[in-house]
Design a protein around this motif. Structure first.
Motif, PDB file in Angstrom:
ATOM      1  N   TRP A   1       0.889  -1.249   0.138  1.00  0.00           N
ATOM      2  CA  TRP A   1      -0.148   0.147  -0.132  1.00  0.00           C
ATOM      3  C   TRP A   1       0.889   1.160  -0.005  1.00  0.00           C
ATOM      4  O   TRP A   1       1.976   1.232   0.458  1.00  0.00           O
ATOM      5  CB  TRP A   1      -0.944   0.073   1.190  1.00  0.00           C
ATOM      6  N   SER A   2       0.372   2.196  -0.655  1.00  0.00           N
ATOM      7  CA  SER A   2       0.844   3.604  -0.510  1.00  0.00           C
ATOM      8  C   SER A   2      -0.260   4.726  -0.462  1.00  0.00           C
ATOM      9  O   SER A   2      -1.162   4.452  -0.719  1.00  0.00           O
ATOM     10  CB  SER A   2       1.945   3.898  -1.842  1.00  0.00           C
ATOM     11  N   ASN A   3       0.319   5.840  -0.069  1.00  0.00           N
ATOM     12  CA  ASN A   3      -0.589   7.177  -0.027  1.00  0.00           C
ATOM     13  C   ASN A   3      -1.925   6.777   1.025  1.00  0.00           C
ATOM     14  O   ASN A   3      -2.960   6.930   0.620  1.00  0.00           O
ATOM     15  CB  ASN A   3      -1.158   7.707  -1.275  1.00  0.00           C
ATOM     16  N   LEU A   4      -1.675   6.077   2.105  1.00  0.00           N
ATOM     17  CA  LEU A   4      -2.651   5.649   2.988  1.00  0.00           C
ATOM     18  C   LEU A   4      -3.585   6.691   3.640  1.00  0.00           C
ATOM     19  O   LEU A   4      -2.915   7.805   4.080  1.00  0.00           O
ATOM     20  CB  LEU A   4      -2.229   4.691   4.038  1.00  0.00           C
ATOM     21  N   ASN A   5      -4.791   6.491   3.715  1.00  0.00           N
ATOM     22  CA  ASN A   5      -5.500   7.755   4.541  1.00  0.00           C
ATOM     23  C   ASN A   5      -6.492   6.603   5.557  1.00  0.00           C
ATOM     24  O   ASN A   5      -7.042   5.666   4.785  1.00  0.00           O
ATOM     25  CB  ASN A   5      -6.563   8.467   3.645  1.00  0.00           C
ATOM     26  N   MET A   6      -6.319   6.807   6.932  1.00  0.00           N
ATOM     27  CA  MET A   6      -7.086   6.016   7.501  1.00  0.00           C
ATOM     28  C   MET A   6      -7.945   6.903   8.686  1.00  0.00           C
ATOM     29  O   MET A   6      -7.605   7.675   8.959  1.00  0.00           O
ATOM     30  CB  MET A   6      -5.900   5.337   8.701  1.00  0.00           C
ATOM     31  N   GLN A   7      -9.281   5.976   8.702  1.00  0.00           N
ATOM     32  CA  GLN A   7     -10.169   6.679   9.713  1.00  0.00           C
ATOM     33  C   GLN A   7     -10.074   5.648  10.872  1.00  0.00           C
ATOM     34  O   GLN A   7     -10.328   4.562  10.703  1.00  0.00           O
ATOM     35  CB  GLN A   7     -11.444   6.660   9.269  1.00  0.00           C
ATOM     36  N   ILE A   8      -9.555   5.845  12.002  1.00  0.00           N
ATOM     37  CA  ILE A   8      -9.397   4.958  13.297  1.00  0.00           C
ATOM     38  C   ILE A   8     -10.417   5.274  14.383  1.00  0.00           C
ATOM     39  O   ILE A   8     -10.501   6.245  14.571  1.00  0.00           O
ATOM     40  CB  ILE A   8      -7.813   5.131  13.585  1.00  0.00           C
ATOM     41  N   SER A   9     -10.448   4.194  14.791  1.00  0.00           N
ATOM     42  CA  SER A   9     -11.554   3.772  16.012  1.00  0.00           C
ATOM     43  C   SER A   9     -10.757   3.122  16.960  1.00  0.00           C
ATOM     44  O   SER A   9     -10.542   2.086  16.985  1.00  0.00           O
ATOM     45  CB  SER A   9     -12.965   3.191  15.790  1.00  0.00           C
ATOM     46  N   SER A  10     -10.362   3.951  18.217  1.00  0.00           N
ATOM     47  CA  SER A  10      -9.602   3.153  19.262  1.00  0.00           C
ATOM     48  C   SER A  10      -9.902   3.895  20.461  1.00  0.00           C
ATOM     49  O   SER A  10     -10.302   4.932  21.057  1.00  0.00           O
ATOM     50  CB  SER A  10      -8.220   3.492  18.862  1.00  0.00           C
ATOM     51  N   SER A  11      -9.478   3.013  21.449  1.00  0.00           N
ATOM     52  CA  SER A  11      -9.525   3.533  22.923  1.00  0.00           C
ATOM     53  C   SER A  11      -8.484   2.350  23.695  1.00  0.00           C
ATOM     54  O   SER A  11      -8.734   1.043  23.519  1.00  0.00           O
ATOM     55  CB  SER A  11     -10.936   3.471  23.508  1.00  0.00           C
ATOM     56  N   SER A  12      -7.783   2.809  24.649  1.00  0.00           N
ATOM     57  CA  SER A  12      -6.686   1.727  25.125  1.00  0.00           C
ATOM     58  C   SER A  12      -7.252   1.301  26.439  1.00  0.00           C
ATOM     59  O   SER A  12      -8.158   1.881  27.243  1.00  0.00           O
ATOM     60  CB  SER A  12      -5.694   2.853  25.746  1.00  0.00           C
ATOM     61  N   LEU A  13      -6.929   0.325  26.993  1.00  0.00           N
ATOM     62  CA  LEU A  13      -7.354  -0.268  28.228  1.00  0.00           C
ATOM     63  C   LEU A  13      -5.949  -0.530  29.091  1.00  0.00           C
ATOM     64  O   LEU A  13      -5.065  -1.082  28.457  1.00  0.00           O
ATOM     65  CB  LEU A  13      -7.824  -1.803  28.127  1.00  0.00           C
ATOM     66  N   LYS A  14      -6.022  -0.162  30.379  1.00  0.00           N
ATOM     67  CA  LYS A  14      -4.954  -0.245  31.061  1.00  0.00           C
ATOM     68  C   LYS A  14      -5.222  -1.283  32.282  1.00  0.00           C
ATOM     69  O   LYS A  14      -6.463  -1.182  32.811  1.00  0.00           O
ATOM     70  CB  LYS A  14      -4.404   0.984  31.763  1.00  0.00           C
ATOM     71  N   PHE A  15      -4.161  -2.136  32.682  1.00  0.00           N
ATOM     72  CA  PHE A  15      -4.733  -3.175  33.977  1.00  0.00           C
ATOM     73  C   PHE A  15      -3.489  -3.280  34.599  1.00  0.00           C
ATOM     74  O   PHE A  15      -2.331  -3.481  34.157  1.00  0.00           O
ATOM     75  CB  PHE A  15      -5.008  -4.396  32.961  1.00  0.00           C
ATOM     76  N   SER A  16      -3.717  -3.206  35.980  1.00  0.00           N
ATOM     77  CA  SER A  16      -2.519  -3.938  36.867  1.00  0.00           C
ATOM     78  C   SER A  16      -2.510  -4.911  37.349  1.00  0.00           C
ATOM     79  O   SER A  16      -3.620  -5.733  37.533  1.00  0.00           O
ATOM     80  CB  SER A  16      -2.599  -2.824  38.108  1.00  0.00           C
ATOM     81  N   LEU A  17      -1.421  -5.647  37.227  1.00  0.00           N
ATOM     82  CA  LEU A  17      -1.262  -6.990  37.888  1.00  0.00           C
ATOM     83  C   LEU A  17      -0.436  -7.054  38.879  1.00  0.00           C
ATOM     84  O   LEU A  17       0.579  -6.228  39.296  1.00  0.00           O
ATOM     85  CB  LEU A  17      -0.274  -7.843  36.703  1.00  0.00           C
ATOM     86  N   PRO A  18      -0.349  -7.875  39.865  1.00  0.00           N
ATOM     87  CA  PRO A  18      -1.515  -9.060  39.629  1.00  0.00           C
ATOM     88  C   PRO A  18      -2.787  -8.606  40.380  1.00  0.00           C
ATOM     89  O   PRO A  18      -2.980  -7.709  40.844  1.00  0.00           O
ATOM     90  CB  PRO A  18      -0.823 -10.240  40.651  1.00  0.00           C
ATOM     91  N   ASN A  19      -3.818  -9.493  39.896  1.00  0.00           N
ATOM     92  CA  ASN A  19      -5.068  -9.199  40.247  1.00  0.00           C
ATOM     93  C   ASN A  19      -5.944 -10.514  40.575  1.00  0.00           C
ATOM     94  O   ASN A  19      -5.402 -11.643  40.272  1.00  0.00           O
ATOM     95  CB  ASN A  19      -5.814  -8.309  39.410  1.00  0.00           C
ATOM     96  N   THR A  20      -7.095 -10.301  40.859  1.00  0.00           N
ATOM     97  CA  THR A  20      -7.724 -11.832  41.105  1.00  0.00           C
ATOM     98  C   THR A  20      -7.976 -12.255  39.537  1.00  0.00           C
ATOM     99  O   THR A  20      -8.210 -11.404  38.549  1.00  0.00           O
ATOM    100  CB  THR A  20      -9.363 -11.267  41.632  1.00  0.00           C
ATOM    101  N   SER A  21      -8.416 -13.511  39.797  1.00  0.00           N
ATOM    102  CA  SER A  21      -8.471 -14.301  38.378  1.00  0.00           C
ATOM    103  C   SER A  21      -9.829 -13.729  37.610  1.00  0.00           C
ATOM    104  O   SER A  21      -9.666 -13.601  36.530  1.00  0.00           O
ATOM    105  CB  SER A  21      -8.875 -15.808  38.639  1.00  0.00           C
ATOM    106  N   GLU A  22     -10.851 -13.474  38.440  1.00  0.00           N
ATOM    107  CA  GLU A  22     -11.920 -12.907  37.786  1.00  0.00           C
ATOM    108  C   GLU A  22     -11.879 -11.596  37.059  1.00  0.00           C
ATOM    109  O   GLU A  22     -12.300 -11.444  36.121  1.00  0.00           O
ATOM    110  CB  GLU A  22     -13.122 -12.776  39.281  1.00  0.00           C
ATOM    111  N   LYS A  23     -11.098 -10.629  38.025  1.00  0.00           N
ATOM    112  CA  LYS A  23     -10.716  -9.416  37.214  1.00  0.00           C
ATOM    113  C   LYS A  23      -9.854  -9.635  35.845  1.00  0.00           C
ATOM    114  O   LYS A  23     -10.202  -8.965  34.978  1.00  0.00           O
ATOM    115  CB  LYS A  23     -10.012  -8.524  38.283  1.00  0.00           C
TER     116      LYS A  23
END
Length: 177
Positions: free
Chosen positions: A135-157
């Protein structure tokens, strides 16, 4: 005779305008194709872009399938994967993914760590070379959101976190003409 000379400028203008139209550019609109390279075309497709923390792959594996194809393990979580363009438009590109705990990792023995998962989907357009699949001359429309998570944690979380990550990978993108 005076009447003929009276209309002569109109005749000359009409003839000149036909000449200008006839001598114009003969190139047809080729839809963005490069006449020097007939394997290239202006086209649209879909992509998934990963930008996860460096340590994410230490704890979790990511698998991805496109349009019901074979599931592949994603080994580079800092990359954009662009789907080959559909053969006809409109089309739907379907991403299916899952994030799972890495085999052999004992989450109870992990000292405090923070991980980040970012998988964005994108509707792209650009020039695609079918011969090289580049590909060249790319034009992108992006949909994003980040997730942060701390370890360790319970198995359920952790399981809830992984379900949310997986949900971000399960997207359908409509590609229009």
């Amino acid at each position: 005779m005076k009447k003929i000379f009276k209309f002569m400028p109109l005749v000359v203008i009409a003839l000149c305008s036909m000449m200008i139209v006839a001598c114009g550019d003969d190139d047809d609109d080729n839809g963005g194709n490069d006449p020097k390279d007939p394997t290239t075309a202006l086209i649209s497709s879909a992509a998934i872009k990963f930008n996860c923390s460096d340590n994410f792959a230490d704890y979790f594996d990511v698998y991805l399938s496109v349009n019901g194809g074979a599931e592949q393990k994603v080994t580079n979580l800092k990359q954009t994967f662009i789907v080959d363009p559909p053969t006809s438009l409109p089309a739907t590109i379907k991403f299916e993914g899952r994030v799972v705990r890495k085999d052999g990792v004992e989450f109870d023995n992990i000292s405090e760590a923070s991980v980040e998962f970012d998988a964005a989907t994108a509707n792209i357009s650009g020039v695609y070379n079918a011969a090289t699949k580049e590909w060249s001359n790319l034009n992108m429309q992006i949909s994003s959101s980040s997730l942060k998570f701390s370890l360790p944690n319970t198995s359920e979380k952790i399981d809830k976190y992984l379900a949310t990550c997986s949900k971000r990978l399960n997207k359908e993108i409509e590609i229009k003409k």
